[in-house]
Design a protein around this motif. Structure first.
Motif, short mmCIF file in Angstrom:
data_model
loop_
_atom_site.label_atom_id
_atom_site.label_comp_id
_atom_site.label_asym_id
_atom_site.label_seq_id
_atom_site.Cartn_x
_atom_site.Cartn_y
_atom_site.Cartn_z
N MET A 170 -0.36 1.42 9.08
CA MET A 170 0.28 1.05 10.34
C MET A 170 1.46 1.96 10.65
O MET A 170 1.78 2.21 11.81
CB MET A 170 0.72 -0.41 10.32
N LYS A 171 2.11 2.51 9.62
CA LYS A 171 3.19 3.49 9.86
C LYS A 171 2.62 4.73 10.53
O LYS A 171 3.26 5.32 11.40
CB LYS A 171 3.87 3.86 8.54
N ARG A 172 1.40 5.12 10.15
CA ARG A 172 0.76 6.26 10.78
C ARG A 172 0.49 5.96 12.25
O ARG A 172 0.60 6.84 13.09
CB ARG A 172 -0.57 6.58 10.09
N ARG A 173 0.13 4.72 12.56
CA ARG A 173 -0.10 4.34 13.95
C ARG A 173 1.18 4.53 14.75
O ARG A 173 1.17 5.09 15.85
CB ARG A 173 -0.57 2.89 14.04
N GLU A 174 2.29 4.07 14.19
CA GLU A 174 3.59 4.20 14.87
C GLU A 174 3.99 5.66 15.03
O GLU A 174 4.55 6.05 16.05
CB GLU A 174 4.67 3.41 14.12
N ASP A 175 3.70 6.47 14.00
CA ASP A 175 4.06 7.89 14.05
C ASP A 175 3.28 8.63 15.13
O ASP A 175 3.75 9.64 15.65
CB ASP A 175 3.80 8.56 12.69
N ASN A 176 2.09 8.16 15.47
CA ASN A 176 1.24 8.84 16.44
C ASN A 176 1.43 8.37 17.87
O ASN A 176 0.74 8.82 18.77
CB ASN A 176 -0.24 8.70 16.06
N LYS A 177 2.33 7.43 18.11
CA LYS A 177 2.55 6.93 19.49
C LYS A 177 3.37 7.90 20.28
O LYS A 177 4.14 8.65 19.83
CB LYS A 177 3.24 5.55 19.44
N ARG A 199 -13.43 3.59 11.15
CA ARG A 199 -13.57 3.44 9.70
C ARG A 199 -12.68 2.27 9.30
O ARG A 199 -11.57 2.14 9.78
CB ARG A 199 -13.13 4.71 8.98
N ILE A 200 -13.19 1.41 8.43
CA ILE A 200 -12.45 0.20 8.03
C ILE A 200 -11.42 0.56 6.96
O ILE A 200 -11.75 1.16 5.94
CB ILE A 200 -13.41 -0.87 7.48
N GLY A 201 -10.19 0.15 7.22
CA GLY A 201 -9.11 0.34 6.27
C GLY A 201 -8.77 -0.97 5.58
O GLY A 201 -9.60 -1.88 5.47
N ALA A 202 -7.53 -1.10 5.16
CA ALA A 202 -7.07 -2.26 4.40
C ALA A 202 -6.81 -3.46 5.29
O ALA A 202 -6.51 -3.33 6.48
CB ALA A 202 -5.79 -1.91 3.64
N LEU A 203 -6.90 -4.62 4.69
CA LEU A 203 -6.49 -5.86 5.34
C LEU A 203 -4.98 -6.04 5.16
O LEU A 203 -4.41 -5.58 4.17
CB LEU A 203 -7.17 -7.07 4.69
N SER A 204 -4.35 -6.71 6.12
CA SER A 204 -2.94 -7.06 5.97
C SER A 204 -2.81 -8.08 4.83
O SER A 204 -3.81 -8.70 4.43
CB SER A 204 -2.39 -7.64 7.28
N ASP A 205 -1.61 -8.26 4.32
CA ASP A 205 -1.39 -9.19 3.21
C ASP A 205 -1.85 -10.61 3.54
O ASP A 205 -2.37 -11.32 2.67
CB ASP A 205 0.09 -9.22 2.79
N ASP A 206 -1.69 -11.03 4.81
CA ASP A 206 -2.11 -12.38 5.19
C ASP A 206 -3.59 -12.43 5.62
O ASP A 206 -4.09 -13.47 6.03
CB ASP A 206 -1.21 -12.94 6.30
N GLU A 259 -5.42 3.57 1.97
CA GLU A 259 -3.99 3.25 1.98
C GLU A 259 -3.76 1.76 2.20
O GLU A 259 -4.56 1.09 2.86
CB GLU A 259 -3.28 4.03 3.10
N PRO A 260 -2.64 1.23 1.68
CA PRO A 260 -2.28 -0.16 2.01
C PRO A 260 -2.11 -0.32 3.52
O PRO A 260 -1.79 0.63 4.23
CB PRO A 260 -0.96 -0.37 1.27
N PHE A 261 -2.30 -1.53 4.01
CA PHE A 261 -2.24 -1.82 5.44
C PHE A 261 -0.93 -1.32 6.07
O PHE A 261 -0.96 -0.66 7.11
CB PHE A 261 -2.39 -3.33 5.66
N GLU A 262 0.20 -1.63 5.46
CA GLU A 262 1.50 -1.26 6.03
C GLU A 262 1.64 0.25 6.16
O GLU A 262 2.21 0.76 7.13
CB GLU A 262 2.65 -1.84 5.20
#
Length: 188
Positions: A181-188, A119-126, A175-178
């Motif tokens: 990405m925190k969820r990605r880190e939490d699931n490692k 599923r497509i989420g948010a783009l990073s700020d850049d 959710e915003p991109f950042e």
């Protein structure tokens, strides 16, 4: 003067499309007998309506006719103009494609032909990366959050869904991109 190229037509019609906050996604010219076909795919953040596409089509047609009368374009014996949206099978290659399809299901195909659905989420700020959400394994209860660089060589095509997405996927997609990405880190 020779039949115009896609690049020449792109230069000519981009200002018209821009007036309607649309982007020229594709121009395809098919030379066929007496009448050639000029097919133009336009898109925007707010999804063009049929009325808007008709209005833009009329302006482009008038523009082509004016340039042809002045001898600046030559469509030969004539042309048929088709103005449409890119369609669901248009690959996502630019940041605006990913942004416009946020929350939708996408199939990614890597260089080896391996396919995965996200599923497509948010783009990073850049706008260099996009967040992706998936249940792993397919249909499982564990959510996986990852990202892909927009410029990567994966082929990404939106999938048609006939049901609402799982609530947790839809929530993370918003959710915003950042934050994703925190969820990605939490699931490692």
């Amino acid at each position: 003067m020779a039949f115009p190229s896609s690049e020449e037509l792109q230069t000519l019609i981009t200002p018209v499309a821009s007036q309607y906050n649309m982007d020229v996604e594709r121009i395809k010219i098919t030379k066929a007998g007496k009448k050639s076909v000029v097919a133009i795919a336009l898109d925007s953040d707010s999804r063009p309506t049929l009325d808007e596409l008709e209005e833009v089509s009329n302006e482009i047609s008038a523009l082509f006719d004016e340039h042809e009368e002045r001898g600046e374009l030559n469509f030969g014996a004539g042309y048929s103009l088709e103005v449409t949206t890119p369609g669901i099978d248009h690959p996502l290659t630019l940041p605006r494609h990913w942004r416009r399809n946020r929350g939708r299901l996408v199939t990614l195909t890597d260089d080896n032909g391996n396919k995965t659905q996200w599923r497509i989420g948010a783009l990073s700020d850049d706008e260099q990366e996009v967040a992706l959400i998936s249940h792993e394994p397919k249909g499982g209860k564990n959510l996986r959050v990852d990202s892909v660089r927009v410029s990567d060589s994966v082929r990404a095509v939106v999938e048609i869904e006939f049901s609402n997405p799982p609530a947790t996927e839809a929530e993370i997609a918003e959710e915003p991109f950042e934050e994703a990405m925190k969820r990605r880190e939490d699931n490692k």
